[in-house]
Design a protein around this motif. Structure first.
Motif, mmCIF file in Angstrom:
data_model
loop_
_atom_site.group_PDB
_atom_site.id
_atom_site.type_symbol
_atom_site.label_atom_id
_atom_site.label_comp_id
_atom_site.label_asym_id
_atom_site.label_seq_id
_atom_site.Cartn_x
_atom_site.Cartn_y
_atom_site.Cartn_z
ATOM 1 N N ARG A 147 -12.272 -66.725 13.242
ATOM 2 C CA ARG A 147 -13.754 -67.135 13.275
ATOM 3 C C ARG A 147 -14.583 -65.762 13.217
ATOM 4 N N ASP A 148 -16.105 -65.905 13.046
ATOM 5 C CA ASP A 148 -16.787 -64.746 12.688
ATOM 6 C C ASP A 148 -16.955 -64.330 14.081
ATOM 7 N N GLY A 149 -16.754 -63.238 14.704
ATOM 8 C CA GLY A 149 -17.022 -62.856 16.009
ATOM 9 C C GLY A 149 -17.937 -61.683 16.280
ATOM 10 N N ARG A 150 -18.579 -61.248 14.940
ATOM 11 C CA ARG A 150 -19.523 -59.991 14.852
ATOM 12 C C ARG A 150 -20.571 -60.303 15.701
ATOM 13 N N ASP A 151 -21.251 -59.406 16.363
ATOM 14 C CA ASP A 151 -22.548 -59.577 17.421
ATOM 15 C C ASP A 151 -23.592 -58.941 16.913
ATOM 16 N N GLY A 152 -23.294 -57.972 15.648
ATOM 17 C CA GLY A 152 -24.246 -57.087 15.173
ATOM 18 C C GLY A 152 -24.555 -55.880 16.257
ATOM 19 N N GLY A 153 -23.922 -55.940 17.302
ATOM 20 C CA GLY A 153 -24.401 -54.624 17.938
ATOM 21 C C GLY A 153 -23.243 -53.905 18.570
ATOM 22 N N SER A 154 -23.247 -52.842 19.274
ATOM 23 C CA SER A 154 -22.030 -52.161 19.943
ATOM 24 C C SER A 154 -21.891 -52.628 21.413
ATOM 25 N N GLU A 155 -22.935 -53.637 21.977
ATOM 26 C CA GLU A 155 -22.506 -53.843 23.341
ATOM 27 C C GLU A 155 -21.117 -54.542 23.638
ATOM 28 N N GLU A 156 -20.592 -54.065 24.603
ATOM 29 C CA GLU A 156 -19.043 -54.774 25.100
ATOM 30 C C GLU A 156 -19.327 -56.221 25.463
ATOM 31 N N PRO A 157 -18.291 -57.155 25.105
ATOM 32 C CA PRO A 157 -18.300 -58.465 25.584
ATOM 33 C C PRO A 157 -18.473 -58.558 27.018
ATOM 34 N N ASP A 158 -19.158 -59.655 27.617
ATOM 35 C CA ASP A 158 -19.309 -59.962 28.957
ATOM 36 C C ASP A 158 -17.959 -60.291 29.576
ATOM 37 N N ALA A 159 -18.068 -60.055 30.765
ATOM 38 C CA ALA A 159 -16.788 -60.796 31.556
ATOM 39 C C ALA A 159 -16.873 -62.191 31.827
ATOM 40 N N ALA A 160 -15.748 -62.829 32.112
ATOM 41 C CA ALA A 160 -16.096 -64.338 32.468
ATOM 42 C C ALA A 160 -16.722 -64.446 33.388
ATOM 43 N N PRO A 161 -17.699 -65.404 33.460
ATOM 44 C CA PRO A 161 -18.445 -65.793 34.795
ATOM 45 C C PRO A 161 -17.806 -66.018 36.113
ATOM 46 N N PRO A 211 -6.620 -49.439 25.067
ATOM 47 C CA PRO A 211 -7.263 -50.428 24.037
ATOM 48 C C PRO A 211 -8.835 -50.270 23.855
ATOM 49 N N THR A 212 -9.439 -49.676 25.108
ATOM 50 C CA THR A 212 -10.884 -49.769 25.125
ATOM 51 C C THR A 212 -11.581 -48.555 25.326
ATOM 52 N N LEU A 213 -10.853 -47.487 24.824
ATOM 53 C CA LEU A 213 -11.471 -46.215 24.588
ATOM 54 C C LEU A 213 -12.345 -46.195 23.489
ATOM 55 N N THR A 214 -13.599 -45.783 23.787
ATOM 56 C CA THR A 214 -14.634 -45.961 22.893
ATOM 57 C C THR A 214 -15.415 -44.480 22.691
ATOM 58 N N ALA A 215 -15.776 -44.362 21.362
ATOM 59 C CA ALA A 215 -16.482 -43.120 20.963
ATOM 60 C C ALA A 215 -18.123 -43.541 20.940
ATOM 61 N N ARG A 216 -18.591 -44.667 21.303
ATOM 62 C CA ARG A 216 -20.105 -45.215 21.349
ATOM 63 C C ARG A 216 -20.725 -44.268 22.483
ATOM 64 N N LYS A 217 -21.821 -44.147 22.220
ATOM 65 C CA LYS A 217 -22.746 -43.406 23.123
ATOM 66 C C LYS A 217 -22.854 -44.115 24.395
ATOM 67 N N ASP A 218 -22.915 -45.510 24.500
ATOM 68 C CA ASP A 218 -23.171 -46.414 25.444
ATOM 69 C C ASP A 218 -21.598 -46.810 25.754
ATOM 70 N N ALA A 219 -20.692 -46.166 26.587
ATOM 71 C CA ALA A 219 -19.480 -46.417 26.839
ATOM 72 C C ALA A 219 -19.321 -47.700 27.909
ATOM 73 N N GLY A 220 -20.489 -47.909 28.582
ATOM 74 C CA GLY A 220 -20.290 -48.836 29.516
ATOM 75 C C GLY A 220 -19.205 -48.832 30.459
ATOM 76 N N PRO A 221 -18.320 -49.594 31.107
ATOM 77 C CA PRO A 221 -17.228 -49.582 31.863
ATOM 78 C C PRO A 221 -15.982 -48.661 31.202
ATOM 79 N N ASN A 222 -15.791 -48.568 29.866
ATOM 80 C CA ASN A 222 -14.780 -48.043 29.294
ATOM 81 C C ASN A 222 -14.817 -46.577 29.328
#
Length: 497
Positions: free
Chosen positions: A73-87, A194-205
């Motif tokens: 399925r198409d899972g692109r969200d059009g941004g760099s924000e990391e997926p939310d955790a489960a509620p 697997p969550t290493l990131t080069a993005r400016k906003d790394a969040g918790p990664n």
């Protein structure tokens, strides 16, 4: 993040309930309860450091679909924000040791047998329902037969990883320098994050930029501003490519990889990938060092760092518990294969597809989970050679419920919530299965001709049950998924005594 206003959450919950038929009020009440839970959290605060309560509030108030895809399925969200955790599960999970009676075997069979005979479920179908409080199997149809599980394999991977290396384990990515080298040889060493990131906003990664900051500072402290950069992926062995070959659902499995080797700006779901994730990451790291005043000579190449190399800097992943939650909520294949290799390393197996499977089996054996006919060819479930039974899946979930195993709890908190999060966010839309909205928490599994669903549900009497429904030979995936959703919704709305 701005606080959620109580009036907004309640207003949205009422809108959700307005769409629900009278006979679906059980599900509607659960949805309203989830929203009101979000209001209470927003008012009381503070937010959990894990983001769990933040996600609960946002999902309950907005009813937005969660990102991610389940194989295709198409899972692109059009941004760099990391997926939310489960509620948080507080609004929908009852205590497994409650005093309310559980359903009877005969009554469950009366309601589930006809649904399990739905032709949409293909040529083969198996099922198991287990009482979470007692561990007793209340319903079973060929439950010991091993079928292809698709992504419900990730439940086994999750339990194995939370057991060994453990829920608090973090995965390091580091830089080292070879001693006595005139070329100042620096090696970027992959640890399998697997969550290493080069993005400016790394969040918790873990941030590749932060690693470049620390590495550049250390080199300048050594009066070094020009280096030879290499990269080390020797932690992993075996083939990079999954047996399915190049595929947008999974990157080549490397010990060094940034942003899951995605070549677009997506953060979940299928996406084009780098053919050599480690080389691409090393080139990006060289650019980051250059921006920080450290020149690199030539193109980075592969190298095995020596045992005498001195550490310059390191960054660490979120704990395995957080990785498990994200993997399950969004059916993340890259995290799944990385966790399988962490299990392999912790159990003295080769960090490969085969070694990961052996490590998972070892950990499940320790937990005395039934393994008859099972085979783990990978950690993600993309390989059709994977085989597990409904009994195995329900026992994995039952172990995660047990009070004496709190380290396994992320298996439950990571499960998608029907109608709200992850791979269940856009399911449970038919009137016949909508009664499971907010009550069913389950891991999905989808391959061509294969559809599975395994998770937890609270029945009409408040009893916590775990279930697994598996099918093989399905023709219409949408109809098969709806039939599986209906089975789980029926358990949710059945007192069955």
């Amino acid at each position: 993040m701005p606080e959620l206003k109580a009036s907004q959450a309640v207003s949205q919950a009422v809108k959700v309930l307005a769409k629900v038929k009278t006979w679906q009020l059980t599900a509607g009440a659960a949805t309203l309860g989830l929203a009101l839970s979000a209001v209470a959290v927003a008012s009381a605060g503070p937010w959990d450091s894990s983001g769990q309560r933040t996600a609960e509030a946002r999902r309950a108030a907005s009813q937005e679909a969660g990102g991610g895809a389940d194989h295709g399925r198409d899972g692109r969200d059009g941004g760099s924000e990391e997926p939310d955790a489960a509620p948080s599960a507080r609004a929908v999970l009852a205590a497994p040791g409650g005093s309310v009676p559980g359903p009877t075997k005969g009554a469950l069979a009366d309601v589930l047998d006809p649904l399990l005979n739905d032709p949409a479920l293909g040529k083969r179908r198996t099922a198991a329902v287990v009482d979470a409080a007692t561990g007793q199997r209340l319903y079973g149809k060929s439950s010991g037969d091993a079928l292809t599980p698709a992504s419900t394999t990730k439940l086994a991977t999750a339990v194995a990883a939370l057991s060994m290396p453990g829920s608090d384990h973090r995965i390091d990515t580091k830089t080292v320098i070879e001693p006595g080298s005139k070329a100042h040889e620096v090696v970027l060493v992959g640890g399998g994050d697997p969550t290493l990131t080069a993005r400016k906003d790394a969040g918790p990664n873990a941030s590749l930029r932060a690693l470049a900051d620390a590495t550049a500072k250390e080199l300048k402290g050594r009066d070094t501003d020009e280096i030879t950069l290499s990269y080390d992926t020797s932690l992993y062995s075996g083939p990079l490519l999954h047996p399915i070959g190049p595929n947008e659902n999974i990157a080549p499995v490397s010990a060094l990889m940034a942003d899951e080797a995605r070549t677009d700006d997506s953060s979940s779901g299928p996406a084009p990938r780098e053919s050599d994730p480690a080389a691409a990451t090393a080139r990006k790291f060289a650019d980051l060092l250059h921006d920080r005043g450290i020149r690199t000579k030539g193109e980075p190449g592969p190298r095995h760092a020596s045992g005498d190399a001195e550490k310059l800097a390191k960054v660490s992943s979120p704990p395995v518990s957080a990785l498990v939650e994200r993997m399950l909520t969004h059916s993340d294949n890259d995290i799944a294969e990385a966790l399988a290799r962490q299990v392999a390393l912790a159990t003295d197996e080769a960090a490969s597809f085969e070694g990961g499977g052996e490590g998972i089996r070892k950990e499940l054996e320790k937990l005395r989970i039934p393994l008859s006919g099972s085979h783990f060819a990978d950690g993600s479930g993309l390989d059709r050679a994977d085989k597990v039974s409904a009994d195995l899946l329900t026992q994995v979930l039952a172990h995660a419920v047990e009070r004496e195993r709190p380290g396994l709890r992320p298996v439950l908190t990571g499960l998608p919530v029907a109608g709200f999060t992850g791979t269940l966010s856009k399911r449970y839309t038919d009137e016949a299965d909508a009664a499971g909205i907010g009550l069913v928490r389950a891991k999905t599994g989808t391959l061509t001709g294969v559809n599975t669903l395994a998770g937890t549900v609270v029945d009409a009497d408040g009893r916590l049950l775990v279930f697994a429904f598996m099918t093989d030979g399905t023709v219409n995936p949408g109809q098969a998924q709806a039939a599986l959703d209906r089975l789980a919704s029926t358990v949710a709305n059945c007192g069955c005594r």
